[in-house]
Write a protein that holds these residues in place. Structure first.
Motif, mmCIF file in Angstrom:
data_model
loop_
_atom_site.group_PDB
_atom_site.id
_atom_site.type_symbol
_atom_site.label_atom_id
_atom_site.label_comp_id
_atom_site.label_asym_id
_atom_site.label_seq_id
_atom_site.Cartn_x
_atom_site.Cartn_y
_atom_site.Cartn_z
ATOM 1 N N CYS A 86 71.163 -94.278 15.513
ATOM 2 C CA CYS A 86 70.940 -93.168 16.447
ATOM 3 C C CYS A 86 70.044 -92.094 15.813
ATOM 4 C CB CYS A 86 72.258 -92.536 16.879
ATOM 5 S SG CYS A 86 73.541 -93.706 17.376
ATOM 6 N N SER A 112 70.223 -96.274 32.495
ATOM 7 C CA SER A 112 70.457 -95.068 31.673
ATOM 8 C C SER A 112 69.157 -94.307 31.433
ATOM 9 C CB SER A 112 71.066 -95.470 30.324
ATOM 10 O OG SER A 112 70.071 -96.052 29.500
ATOM 11 N N GLY A 113 69.315 -93.053 31.017
ATOM 12 C CA GLY A 113 68.141 -92.236 30.704
ATOM 13 C C GLY A 113 67.312 -92.843 29.576
ATOM 14 N N CYS A 121 66.137 -91.431 16.190
ATOM 15 C CA CYS A 121 65.570 -90.625 17.279
ATOM 16 C C CYS A 121 66.309 -89.313 17.528
ATOM 17 C CB CYS A 121 65.550 -91.427 18.572
ATOM 18 S SG CYS A 121 64.605 -92.950 18.461
ATOM 19 N N HIS A 122 67.546 -89.203 17.088
ATOM 20 C CA HIS A 122 68.334 -88.020 17.420
ATOM 21 C C HIS A 122 68.554 -87.088 16.232
ATOM 22 C CE1 HIS A 122 69.328 -88.947 21.592
ATOM 23 N NE2 HIS A 122 69.435 -90.206 21.220
ATOM 24 N N CYS A 133 78.523 -90.875 16.877
ATOM 25 C CA CYS A 133 78.044 -90.763 18.251
ATOM 26 C C CYS A 133 78.867 -91.645 19.189
ATOM 27 C CB CYS A 133 76.573 -91.176 18.353
ATOM 28 S SG CYS A 133 75.483 -90.419 17.131
ATOM 29 N N ARG A 147 65.808 -101.746 19.737
ATOM 30 C CA ARG A 147 65.689 -100.547 18.919
ATOM 31 C C ARG A 147 67.019 -100.222 18.251
ATOM 32 N NH1 ARG A 147 61.226 -97.489 19.984
ATOM 33 N NH2 ARG A 147 61.739 -96.527 18.000
ATOM 34 N N CYS A 148 68.124 -100.662 18.860
ATOM 35 C CA CYS A 148 69.446 -100.431 18.256
ATOM 36 C C CYS A 148 70.034 -101.700 17.647
ATOM 37 C CB CYS A 148 70.424 -99.889 19.299
ATOM 38 S SG CYS A 148 70.003 -98.242 19.897
ATOM 39 N N SER A 197 63.080 -93.907 29.673
ATOM 40 C CA SER A 197 62.529 -92.707 29.075
ATOM 41 C C SER A 197 60.999 -92.656 29.016
ATOM 42 C CB SER A 197 63.109 -92.540 27.665
ATOM 43 O OG SER A 197 62.871 -91.247 27.218
ATOM 44 N N GLN A 231 57.215 -92.998 19.761
ATOM 45 C CA GLN A 231 58.148 -93.966 19.187
ATOM 46 C C GLN A 231 59.606 -93.752 19.588
ATOM 47 O OE1 GLN A 231 57.706 -93.766 14.978
ATOM 48 N NE2 GLN A 231 58.769 -91.830 14.803
ATOM 49 N N CYS A 232 59.974 -92.556 20.019
ATOM 50 C CA CYS A 232 61.357 -92.360 20.457
ATOM 51 C C CYS A 232 61.523 -92.651 21.948
ATOM 52 C CB CYS A 232 61.813 -90.929 20.201
ATOM 53 S SG CYS A 232 61.817 -90.445 18.478
ATOM 54 N N HIS A 233 60.426 -92.676 22.679
ATOM 55 C CA HIS A 233 60.528 -92.801 24.137
ATOM 56 C C HIS A 233 60.110 -94.168 24.663
ATOM 57 C CE1 HIS A 233 61.543 -88.680 25.339
ATOM 58 N NE2 HIS A 233 60.867 -88.299 24.282
ATOM 59 N N GLY A 288 59.912 -89.259 29.477
ATOM 60 C CA GLY A 288 61.124 -88.554 29.895
ATOM 61 C C GLY A 288 61.652 -89.154 31.194
ATOM 62 N N SER A 289 62.974 -89.417 31.235
ATOM 63 C CA SER A 289 63.541 -90.029 32.436
ATOM 64 C C SER A 289 63.592 -89.025 33.580
ATOM 65 C CB SER A 289 64.937 -90.567 32.147
ATOM 66 O OG SER A 289 65.827 -89.486 31.930
ATOM 67 N N VAL A 344 63.716 -97.004 25.627
ATOM 68 C CA VAL A 344 64.332 -97.501 24.394
ATOM 69 C C VAL A 344 64.871 -98.900 24.670
ATOM 70 C CG1 VAL A 344 66.158 -97.073 22.699
ATOM 71 C CG2 VAL A 344 64.948 -95.131 23.752
HETATM 72 C C1 HEC Z 1 64.334 -95.295 19.894
HETATM 73 C C2 HEC Z 1 64.882 -93.949 20.070
HETATM 74 C C3 HEC Z 1 66.349 -93.769 20.368
HETATM 75 C C4 HEC Z 1 67.435 -94.358 19.750
HETATM 76 C C5 HEC Z 1 67.429 -95.430 18.670
HETATM 77 C C6 HEC Z 1 68.603 -93.766 20.337
HETATM 78 N N1 HEC Z 1 68.243 -92.854 21.287
HETATM 79 FE FE1 HEC Z 1 69.489 -91.840 22.535
HETATM 80 N N2 HEC Z 1 67.895 -91.066 23.525
HETATM 81 C C7 HEC Z 1 66.578 -91.242 23.189
HETATM 82 C C8 HEC Z 1 65.729 -90.556 24.123
HETATM 83 C C9 HEC Z 1 64.201 -90.516 24.098
HETATM 84 C C10 HEC Z 1 66.582 -89.950 25.058
HETATM 85 C C11 HEC Z 1 66.167 -89.119 26.261
HETATM 86 C C12 HEC Z 1 66.089 -90.067 27.423
HETATM 87 C C13 HEC Z 1 65.494 -89.410 28.660
HETATM 88 O O1 HEC Z 1 64.287 -89.458 28.818
HETATM 89 O O2 HEC Z 1 66.281 -88.891 29.452
HETATM 90 C C14 HEC Z 1 67.946 -90.288 24.652
HETATM 91 C C15 HEC Z 1 69.089 -89.882 25.340
HETATM 92 C C16 HEC Z 1 70.383 -90.116 24.898
HETATM 93 C C17 HEC Z 1 71.582 -89.631 25.547
HETATM 94 C C18 HEC Z 1 71.648 -88.824 26.840
HETATM 95 C C19 HEC Z 1 71.962 -89.741 28.019
HETATM 96 C C20 HEC Z 1 70.842 -90.650 28.368
HETATM 97 O O3 HEC Z 1 71.007 -91.891 28.406
HETATM 98 O O4 HEC Z 1 69.739 -90.158 28.628
HETATM 99 C C21 HEC Z 1 72.648 -90.031 24.780
HETATM 100 C C22 HEC Z 1 74.123 -89.765 25.041
HETATM 101 C C23 HEC Z 1 72.110 -90.788 23.670
HETATM 102 N N3 HEC Z 1 70.742 -90.821 23.761
HETATM 103 C C24 HEC Z 1 72.889 -91.357 22.672
HETATM 104 C C25 HEC Z 1 72.389 -92.234 21.705
HETATM 105 C C26 HEC Z 1 73.218 -92.952 20.769
HETATM 106 C C27 HEC Z 1 74.732 -92.866 20.706
HETATM 107 C C28 HEC Z 1 72.389 -93.714 19.993
HETATM 108 C C29 HEC Z 1 72.752 -94.663 18.863
HETATM 109 C C30 HEC Z 1 73.738 -95.687 19.178
HETATM 110 C C31 HEC Z 1 71.031 -93.480 20.458
HETATM 111 N N4 HEC Z 1 71.080 -92.576 21.488
HETATM 112 C C32 HEC Z 1 69.900 -94.081 19.944
HETATM 113 C C33 HEC Z 1 66.099 -91.993 22.136
HETATM 114 C C34 HEC Z 1 66.878 -92.818 21.337
#
Ligand code: HEC
Ligand code: HEC
Ligand code: HEC
Ligand code: HEC
Ligand code: HEC
Ligand code: HEC
Ligand code: HEC
Length: 499
Positions: A199, A35-36, A202-203, A265, A169-170, A40, A139-141, A85-86, A165
């Motif tokens: 979520c 996954s992305g 980071c979001h 989410c 982290r989750c 990341s 920290q988010c990447h 970034g992915s 990630v």
């Molecule tokens: C530690 C940080 C972090 C957490 C916690 C996190 N995300 Fe993300 N998420 C990111 C980042 C950074 C990206 C961009 C990834 C990339 O580089 O493409 C992303 C991308 C995504 C995407 C786009 C698809 C993908 O995989 O790139 C989705 C959908 C998503 N996140 C959903 C969630 C959901 C739902 C949760 C909670 C269950 C969550 N994220 C928790 C950091 C996080």
């Protein structure tokens, strides 16, 4: 109460990394790792596409995992060592110098398939190689960061133990669980706000994110609001351009308002990155009353339209406001107010949030100042408050106030960079040059690429007649910041004086 008891049941312990989960959760591991989110960030370990472009009077060239710039007499090159970034939209790159991490001025943009200047460099006529990469950026990447305490942007090698990630982290630390000694967090089983916090860490960018004075570090299972106060504009303006705020937009949708905690989410996304069936997700709630317009069509094409991407990063592509019809964004109203996203905030958190947004919204400076003063009056050792207040006084020319506050901040936190740098300026004005230079030298141990600080030191040395030292300071400044015209001019002056 319920949440507290539940959380207390989880063992803390070390984070072990995603690979430790693979033996028992092979299918999830495999899906997630492609996954992305899992990809990341990472080490640049294969050839990058070559390319070159010019921007203004600067020529950039990327070749063999290095980039080089030339602008008139100035030139420099660095290795592109890490990416962020992915790559779906684009990639940012990082380089290191003496163990300190910096963001490269070149990024790869996926849609155009080529190299361009990084976001934020578009209007800078100069090539800035001194953009410090602080832990807050990574920290988010990336996961399991290894920052060196007391510095701004120095890291161990490697700077993070897991790119992207990680599972933990989750799910929280998995050491005890992997040894089959304890349960582990499943976000779905948490109370709604704790679930959504996973979520949101980071979001949910909002208009300002303020670290709370609880000094708690967020871990899955907790409420994000116990570590972080997130503020949004009270009318929702700016949340589209504000990019990584999917959560904020979703909360403003009619679906969320009408269905409350049931929608989150995970209603539409598989957190492990398996392809989602969005139509099915809509129909889970909307089957009894079909869409009057096009019940057979692709729901998200009309109700969650894609925006345009302007930069390589941080563009919320898909409108999570789940709109009836696509609308043009409304202009920001004259009345700008912040609202807390989660209820649990204090006046202190609000004051700091206003201080953050006031940087770009001068009309809010008075509000910010008044709130900072009120909050600081009852919290005389709150470093964040004192440092912000000092900077306000500094900009307003209220030197005595600023000086006293900077001194207090440094007493509480001797590693506070802004306080050391600014206090140095006041000391020099008062003729205490040696004390000023000592403060500035200490600031450089926390981040050696502070050109302004090196120039201050060089000027003090120059004025004190220590020409060789001034020359050495300027040569060092140009090592980190080869395109600093001020440093080059001053160096020429010092060399002329030496002759
Ligand atoms: C530690 C940080 C972090 C957490 C916690 C996190 N995300 Fe993300 N998420 C990111 C980042 C950074 C990206 C961009 C990834 C990339 O580089 O493409 C992303 C991308 C995504 C995407 C786009 C698809 C993908 O995989 O790139 C989705 C959908 C998503 N996140 C959903 C969630 C959901 C739902 C949760 C909670 C269950 C969550 N994220 C928790 C950091 C996080
Ligand atoms: C030695 C085998 C093993 C390892 C290693 C392991 N797990 Fe598990 N995991 C299990 C088993 C068995 C279950 C189901 C029983 C339970 O909930 O404990 C489970 C359940 C889970 C659940 C669901 C919990 C719930 O309450 O619904 C999550 C989430 C989870 N594991 C995450 C992880 C993560 C993340 C890692 C790596 C840090 C990991 N596991 C490592 C064996 C393992
Ligand atoms: C608060 C969390 C957060 C922080 C901090 C953050 N990002 Fe992001 N970043 C995201 C998320 C989430 C995405 C996914 C796209 C989106 O939601 O806008 C993303 C997307 C990106 C992308 C595009 C990824 C792709 O696959 O196309 C790049 C590049 C990027 N970020 C670079 C950075 C850099 C450089 C920094 C530090 C200066 C940074 N980010 C700080 C959360 C964050
Ligand atoms: C972006 C956040 C996120 C990441 C990263 C993540 N998970 Fe999960 N995981 C969840 C959520 C949310 C659920 C609950 C899904 C549901 O039931 O709707 C879950 C559920 C699980 C479960 C329970 C069983 C199941 O099939 O739902 C296991 C086991 C699990 N995760 C293991 C892992 C492992 C192993 C990794 C790393 C390879 C990982 N997770 C990475 C968010 C995440
Ligand atoms: C958790 C349940 C849930 C999910 C999932 C859900 N909705 Fe909704 N949605 C609602 C409720 C409840 C309302 C308000 C009552 C109504 O209009 O039916 C609503 C309202 C709407 C509206 C009217 C908006 C307005 O401004 O009046 C649209 C359009 C809509 N949903 C589309 C979608 C689409 C498309 C999806 C899938 C991407 C979706 N919904 C997913 C529960 C949900
Ligand atoms: C009602 C369904 C729905 C819900 C709920 C939902 N999303 Fe999405 N999300 C989507 C759709 C649809 C896309 C676009 C996917 C595509 O084009 O492949 C998307 C895309 C994304 C992306 C990729 C970047 C972008 O903007 O296109 C991220 C990141 C993301 N969602 C995060 C989240 C987070 C975090 C939450 C919870 C706050 C969430 N989503 C809740 C439907 C949803
Ligand atoms: C071709 C574009 C299009 C597609 C595809 C589409 N919709 Fe709609 N939908 C609309 C428009 C336009 C409206 C507003 C109609 C109105 O205002 O009278 C609407 C209205 C709605 C409403 C609000 C109904 C009400 O009575 O308030 C819901 C809920 C909804 N759509 C859900 C869906 C779902 C679920 C899907 C996928 C199965 C879907 N839509 C597919 C364009 C579309």
């Amino acid at each position: 109460m319920h949440v507290f008891l539940f959380f207390a049941a989880f063992a803390q312990g070390q984070e072990v990394g995603s690979r430790a989960c693979a033996p028992c959760h092979a299918a999830i591991y495999k899906t997630y790792m492609s996954s992305g989110m899992a990809r990341s960030a990472g080490l640049v370990d294969s050839p990058l596409p070559s390319g070159s472009f010019t921007r203004g009077s600067t020529e950039y060239r990327v070749e063999n995992r290095r980039f080089r710039f030339t602008r008139g007499d100035a030139a420099g090159e660095r290795s592109l060592e890490w990416f962020i970034g992915s790559g779906g939209l684009g990639r940012s790159y990082l380089f290191s110098q003496d163990g300190f991490l910096f963001q490269a001025p070149v990024s790869f943009y996926a849609s155009a398939g080529k190299w361009q200047v990084s976001p934020g460099y578009e209007t800078n006529p100069r090539v800035d190689l001194t953009r410090a990469v602080e832990p807050a950026c990574l920290q988010c990447h990336a996961s399991r960061l290894q920052p060196v305490a007391g510095t701004q942007n120095r890291y161990g090698s490697p700077p993070f133990l897991e790119p992207g990630v990680s599972c933990e982290r989750c799910h929280g630390s998995g050491q005890a669980h992997a040894a089959r000694r304890a349960p582990i967090v499943n976000p779905r089983k948490l109370a709604p706000e704790a679930r959504d916090s996973v979520c949101a860490q980071c979001h949910l960018t909002g208009a300002a994110r303020v670290a709370r004075d609880t000094r708690a570090a967020y871990r899955p299972g907790m409420l994000l609001s116990s570590a972080l106060a997130v503020f949004v504009w009270h009318d929702g303006s700016g949340s589209e351009a504000g990019a990584t705020s999917h959560y904020e937009r979703l909360n403003r949708s009619a679906c969320k308002k009408a269905s409350g905690d049931k929608l989150w989410c995970g209603s539409c996304h598989d957190p492990h990155g398996a392809p989602a069936n969005y139509r099915q997700a809509c129909l889970n709630c909307h089957s009894s009353k079909p869409c009057p317009q096009d019940p057979a069509g692709d729901c998200i094409a009309c109700h969650m339209p894609q925006g345009e991407s302007h930069t390589a990063e941080h563009v919320a592509f898909t409108d999570h406001g789940i709109v009836r019809r696509k609308q043009a964004p409304a202009p920001p109203p004259a009345d700008r107010r912040l609202a807390p996203f989660f209820a649990a905030v204090t006046d202190r958190d609000a004051a700091l949030a206003y201080a953050v947004v006031a940087q770009n919204e001068p009309s809010l400076r008075r509000t910010a100042l008044a709130q900072l003063e009120a909050a600081a009056a009852s919290a005389p050792s709150d470093i964040a408050l004192l440092a912000q207040l000092a900077q306000f006084y500094d900009r307003m020319g209220r030197e005595e106030h600023a000086l006293a506050l900077y001194e207090r901040v440094l007493k509480l936190d001797p590693a506070h960079n802004a306080a050391a740098v600014n206090l140095g300026i006041y000391k020099v004005k008062r003729g205490e040059t040696a004390a000023a230079v000592a403060l500035w030298q200490s600031a450089l141990t926390r981040n050696p690429a502070q050109t302004g600080v090196r120039l201050n030191i060089a000027v003090a040395q120059f004025q004190g007649g220590r020409l060789a030292e001034a020359e050495a300071s300027l040569i060092k400044a140009l090592e980190y910041d080869p395109d600093s015209e001020t440093a080059r001019n001053l160096l020429a002056e010092v060399r002329a004086a030496k002759r």
